[in-house]
Each structure stands twice: as structure tokens, then as C-alpha cells.
Scaffold this motif. Sequence first.
Motif, PDB file in Angstrom:
ATOM      1  N   ASN A 226       0.815  -1.214   0.000  1.00 27.20           N
ATOM      2  CA  ASN A 226       0.000   0.000   0.000  1.00 27.20           C
ATOM      3  C   ASN A 226       0.851   1.267   0.000  1.00 27.20           C
ATOM      4  O   ASN A 226       0.409   2.311  -0.499  1.00 27.20           O
ATOM      5  N   ILE A 227       2.053   1.167   0.551  1.00 27.90           N
ATOM      6  CA  ILE A 227       3.001   2.276   0.428  1.00 27.90           C
ATOM      7  C   ILE A 227       3.352   2.477  -1.050  1.00 27.90           C
ATOM      8  O   ILE A 227       3.399   3.606  -1.549  1.00 27.90           O
ATOM      9  N   LYS A 228       3.562   1.363  -1.765  1.00 30.98           N
ATOM     10  CA  LYS A 228       3.835   1.443  -3.208  1.00 30.98           C
ATOM     11  C   LYS A 228       2.651   2.058  -3.940  1.00 30.98           C
ATOM     12  O   LYS A 228       2.820   2.840  -4.875  1.00 30.98           O
ATOM     13  N   PHE A 229       1.443   1.681  -3.522  1.00 32.35           N
ATOM     14  CA  PHE A 229       0.238   2.214  -4.156  1.00 32.35           C
ATOM     15  C   PHE A 229       0.167   3.730  -4.002  1.00 32.35           C
ATOM     16  O   PHE A 229      -0.190   4.453  -4.946  1.00 32.35           O
ATOM     17  N   LEU A 230       0.521   4.232  -2.816  1.00 28.43           N
ATOM     18  CA  LEU A 230       0.403   5.657  -2.528  1.00 28.43           C
ATOM     19  C   LEU A 230       1.590   6.481  -3.011  1.00 28.43           C
ATOM     20  O   LEU A 230       1.421   7.584  -3.529  1.00 28.43           O
ATOM     21  N   PHE A 231       2.807   5.923  -2.820  1.00 27.44           N
ATOM     22  CA  PHE A 231       4.009   6.731  -3.041  1.00 27.44           C
ATOM     23  C   PHE A 231       5.017   6.133  -4.020  1.00 27.44           C
ATOM     24  O   PHE A 231       5.998   6.794  -4.380  1.00 27.44           O
ATOM     25  N   GLY A 232       4.823   4.878  -4.444  1.00 26.65           N
ATOM     26  CA  GLY A 232       5.831   4.210  -5.252  1.00 26.65           C
ATOM     27  C   GLY A 232       6.979   3.724  -4.370  1.00 26.65           C
ATOM     28  O   GLY A 232       6.906   3.792  -3.136  1.00 26.65           O
ATOM     29  N   ARG A 233       8.061   3.272  -4.982  1.00 26.21           N
ATOM     30  CA  ARG A 233       9.173   2.693  -4.215  1.00 26.21           C
ATOM     31  C   ARG A 233       9.880   3.702  -3.319  1.00 26.21           C
ATOM     32  O   ARG A 233      10.519   3.327  -2.334  1.00 26.21           O
ATOM     33  N   LYS A 234       9.757   4.975  -3.631  1.00 30.41           N
ATOM     34  CA  LYS A 234      10.452   5.988  -2.830  1.00 30.41           C
ATOM     35  C   LYS A 234       9.933   6.046  -1.395  1.00 30.41           C
ATOM     36  O   LYS A 234      10.608   6.574  -0.503  1.00 30.41           O
ATOM     37  N   GLY A 235       8.737   5.495  -1.157  1.00 32.52           N
ATOM     38  CA  GLY A 235       8.185   5.512   0.190  1.00 32.52           C
ATOM     39  C   GLY A 235       8.590   4.321   1.037  1.00 32.52           C
ATOM     40  O   GLY A 235       8.322   4.292   2.244  1.00 32.52           O
ATOM     41  N   ILE A 236       9.264   3.329   0.427  1.00 32.12           N
ATOM     42  CA  ILE A 236       9.553   2.087   1.147  1.00 32.12           C
ATOM     43  C   ILE A 236      10.567   2.274   2.275  1.00 32.12           C
ATOM     44  O   ILE A 236      10.365   1.779   3.390  1.00 32.12           O
ATOM     45  N   THR A 237      11.676   2.978   2.015  1.00 35.70           N
ATOM     46  CA  THR A 237      12.705   3.138   3.050  1.00 35.70           C
ATOM     47  C   THR A 237      12.169   3.860   4.284  1.00 35.70           C
ATOM     48  O   THR A 237      12.371   3.387   5.418  1.00 35.70           O
ATOM     49  N   PRO A 238      11.485   5.009   4.147  1.00 34.89           N
ATOM     50  CA  PRO A 238      10.904   5.638   5.341  1.00 34.89           C
ATOM     51  C   PRO A 238       9.914   4.718   6.056  1.00 34.89           C
ATOM     52  O   PRO A 238       9.873   4.697   7.296  1.00 34.89           O
ATOM     53  N   TYR A 239       9.134   3.967   5.293  1.00 35.27           N
ATOM     54  CA  TYR A 239       8.170   3.032   5.886  1.00 35.27           C
ATOM     55  C   TYR A 239       8.885   1.957   6.700  1.00 35.27           C
ATOM     56  O   TYR A 239       8.475   1.653   7.825  1.00 35.27           O
ATOM     57  N   ARG A 240       9.964   1.399   6.155  1.00 35.03           N
ATOM     58  CA  ARG A 240      10.729   0.377   6.871  1.00 35.03           C
ATOM     59  C   ARG A 240      11.252   0.913   8.197  1.00 35.03           C
ATOM     60  O   ARG A 240      11.151   0.245   9.244  1.00 35.03           O
ATOM     61  N   LEU A 241      11.809   2.110   8.161  1.00 37.42           N
ATOM     62  CA  LEU A 241      12.355   2.699   9.383  1.00 37.42           C
ATOM     63  C   LEU A 241      11.272   2.929  10.425  1.00 37.42           C
ATOM     64  O   LEU A 241      11.462   2.644  11.612  1.00 37.42           O
ATOM     65  N   LEU A 242      10.124   3.420   9.990  1.00 39.96           N
ATOM     66  CA  LEU A 242       9.023   3.662  10.914  1.00 39.96           C
ATOM     67  C   LEU A 242       8.512   2.356  11.529  1.00 39.96           C
ATOM     68  O   LEU A 242       8.234   2.300  12.732  1.00 39.96           O
ATOM     69  N   VAL A 243       8.414   1.299  10.722  1.00 38.98           N
ATOM     70  CA  VAL A 243       7.969  -0.002  11.238  1.00 38.98           C
ATOM     71  C   VAL A 243       8.905  -0.484  12.331  1.00 38.98           C
ATOM     72  O   VAL A 243       8.468  -0.938  13.404  1.00 38.98           O
ATOM     73  N   LEU A 244      10.211  -0.387  12.105  1.00 40.71           N
ATOM     74  CA  LEU A 244      11.198  -0.848  13.094  1.00 40.71           C
ATOM     75  C   LEU A 244      11.124  -0.017  14.376  1.00 40.71           C
ATOM     76  O   LEU A 244      11.258  -0.556  15.480  1.00 40.71           O
TER      77      LEU A 244
END
Length: 460
Positions: A376-394
Motif C-alpha cells: 500500500n506504500i507502493k500504491f500511494l508513493f511508489g518505491r520511494k516511500g519504502i525506506t521511510p516506511y521500513r524505518l518507521l515499522v522498526l
Amino acid sequence: MNLTTVINDMNNILWGPPMLVLLVGTGILFTVRLKGMQVRKFNLAFKQTFGGLFKKSTAADADGMSSFQALATAIAAQVGTGNLAGVATAVASGGPGAIFWMWVSGFFGMGTIFAEAVLAQLHTERKDGEKTGGPAYYIKKGLGSNALAIFFAISIIIALGFMGNMVQSSSIAESVYAAFNVPNVITGIIIAVIVGLIIVGGVSRIASFTEKIVPIMAAFYIIGSLVIVFMNADMILPAFKMIFQGAFNPTAATGGVIGVSVKEAMRYGIARGLFSNEAGMGSTPHAHAVAKVKHPAEQGLVSMMGVVIDTGVVCTLTALVILTTDAFSSGLFGAQLTQEGFTIGFGNFGTTFIAICLFFFSISTIIGWYYFGEANIKFLFGRKGITPYRLLVLIFIVVGTTMSAEIVWELADFFNGLMIIPNLIALLGLASLVIKVANDYEDKFLMNQPATYENHKANE
């Protein structure tokens, strides 16, 4: 009035009878329109799921993952604390009869989850070269509502990626502390490191992890549960009697130990069952969307086996451990009730056993929920949103081990409820498409005739 109370009040409305009726009703609708496919095609579903279990699978890549890897990723998310604490909550609050209604919700949920998997297969996209999919994609492309799709995507990211994973890490930390006296924050850091090492490898490492760990952790828990159940073999038939009798006459089933009605047995059984197997919630389609299969209905059949494993096997065994050991009469609640059953069966090792199971169950759920959020991060922001998402999850994983889980549970339940609404709207709105694809599978694909489901498939 504090925040927890406010959110709890909202959840009582959101997760009230209308929501449960809608969820079960959707399952009944698909069961009827699919002509009881979960019964008619059960053998085929079993073969489709486990036929190639011992064959060497190919690594997941930008084009997706194998059918079994997709199921393993879905089950990784499905089999979690809900199978231990959720079942115990259902039994403690709704009596043994709640388990019967849990089976009922699981049976009809198989129809719902079939529809979710088929729609996810039909509506995929390429995001920066990688195949991805899920409810946001079939809500946007199939239902034609970008606003509902965005609403769903935001809800599931918060519900599972952030709040849900805080609940999982909190459960692990409390269990590990009880068994080994390890400080919660230390456990949180260890979990974050393990999860970080897995998710940084992308879909390939996630699929590889889930297809290896899920069968092992499931086997470990199933064997341990069966040992205790057969140690109390004389109580197996009375336990089943309590379940069936309690579904329609709770007072007689428990001898009046707890005063619950049939309505409460139904409510807790259905609610906890749906929480556990996630049918209709819109989570597991993210994994089934990218499965490499010849026909969408094949993955629909595989998805149904996830409900069988989760509700039919794991949840049932948890209930039998609680009932055959008579832990039920202890007055305990939630995970403590399950732990009591295993302690009665295994002595002091029971606490360690549950701690180990919770660790693997919760780690796998975190990985699965992370992956669903990433889609869903990809749906909203594309791959550029993955790294911030990973950090927030951790970060949320570590924070979750340092705070009371009560408010986090309530928030997770709230956003879970929000994400279900657009998903069910899409399922009902696209029901005819699901039936067309299912008929195409049975009338053409299985008869070795050219299938026409591609006519309904959205362009990637």
C-alpha cells in the motif's frame, strides 16, 4: 474520559452486530454463488496447496512468488497472537460454544477469501518494475473508486504496519519476560534487528523466510498441542460436547460456571474467528495477488486452505488444550488462559513453550503485516516511500515493547474496522466478476479448454 475509553466505545459500535453480520453475510453470499466451492473443490484445493510442497521452489522476484510462498506469507500474518490469546478470549467471554461459531465464520470466510484472492490476481500493477496488488488495486481498477482505494491503503498501513506490529512486539516482549526475565526493550531491539534483516532483502527474502518458518512453527505448535490433548484423551469427547452444546445452550455446557447467552457465544466466536483468519479484512490478498499461477481461481483455492490451517487446525487445537486440561475453569483470560492450559500439560515448560510459539508466531505476523503495508506504500508513493516506511515499522516495533498494549490494541482494532468497509464494498460490487472467473475455471480451464479470464483481467 480517557483516550482508551473513547476508542473502545467507537470499536463497540464499529465491531457491533452490523459489521459481523456484514462479514458473515458476505461469506454466505459467495458460498451460495460459488455453489459451496469450499466443499466441492476441497480435495483440489488441498492438492493445489500441498502438491508441490517438497519440490524445490524458485526464488521470488519482481514477477511475484510461488503459490505456496504466497500462502506461507498469508499464513504468517494469519497465525499470530490471535490463535493463542484470541481463541482464549473467545472461550472465556463466550464459553466453549464460541468455538462452534468460530468454525461457522471460518467456513463461510473461505468463500470470502476465495473472492479476495481472485480479485487480487485480476487487478495487479507494476510499480517501478515490481508486480504488486491487493484491495487498493481492485478497489481503484475494478470498482473505479480512487478515493476508497486511498482510504483503504492509509487504514491498513496504520492498522497493520504500525499499530498491529506494536501489538505483536508487545506480546513477544511480555511472553519472553515472563519466561526468561529479559527486559522488554532489549527484546524489542532484538525483534527489530531480526525483522530489519529480513525486510531489507525485499520480496525474495520475505518469501524465502515465510515458506521455511511457517511450516516449522505450525508443526511445533500442532505437535505440542496434540501431545497435551492426547494426554487428556478421556476429555476429548466431553470437550467437543461442551463446544456443540455451548453453541446453543451455554449455561448447560458450563454448568453455569459463566453466565453467557447464545448471542454472546456467537459474537465472540465470530469476531475472534474473523480476527484470526482475516477473511474479508483485505490483508491476505496482497500476498495472493503476486502468486505465480496459471489461473486466478487456483490461488483462490489455495487461499481457502489458509483459513483451514488457521481456524480449523491451530485455533481448534488451542481451544482443545484449554478445555481438555480444564484450564477453562481457572477464571483466567486471554493469553494467560492458554498459558495455563500448557502449564497444566507440560508443567513449568509450558510457559517456555508458549513464549517460543509466541515469538515465532509474532515475528512471522510482523513480517506478513509489514509486506501488506508495503504494497500500500507502493500504491500511494511508489518505491520511494519504502525506506521511510521500513524505518518507521522498526521504530514502532521497539516502542511497542515499552508501553501498555491496551491502547495499541484498541487503535489497531479501530483501523482494522475502517479498512474492512471499503474492502467489503469492493467484494460485493465485484461479486459477479468473481463468479465469472470461477465458472471459467471449472467449465473451461479444468476441462483443458482455452480459459477466457484474461478478458476480465486488468492490465498490469
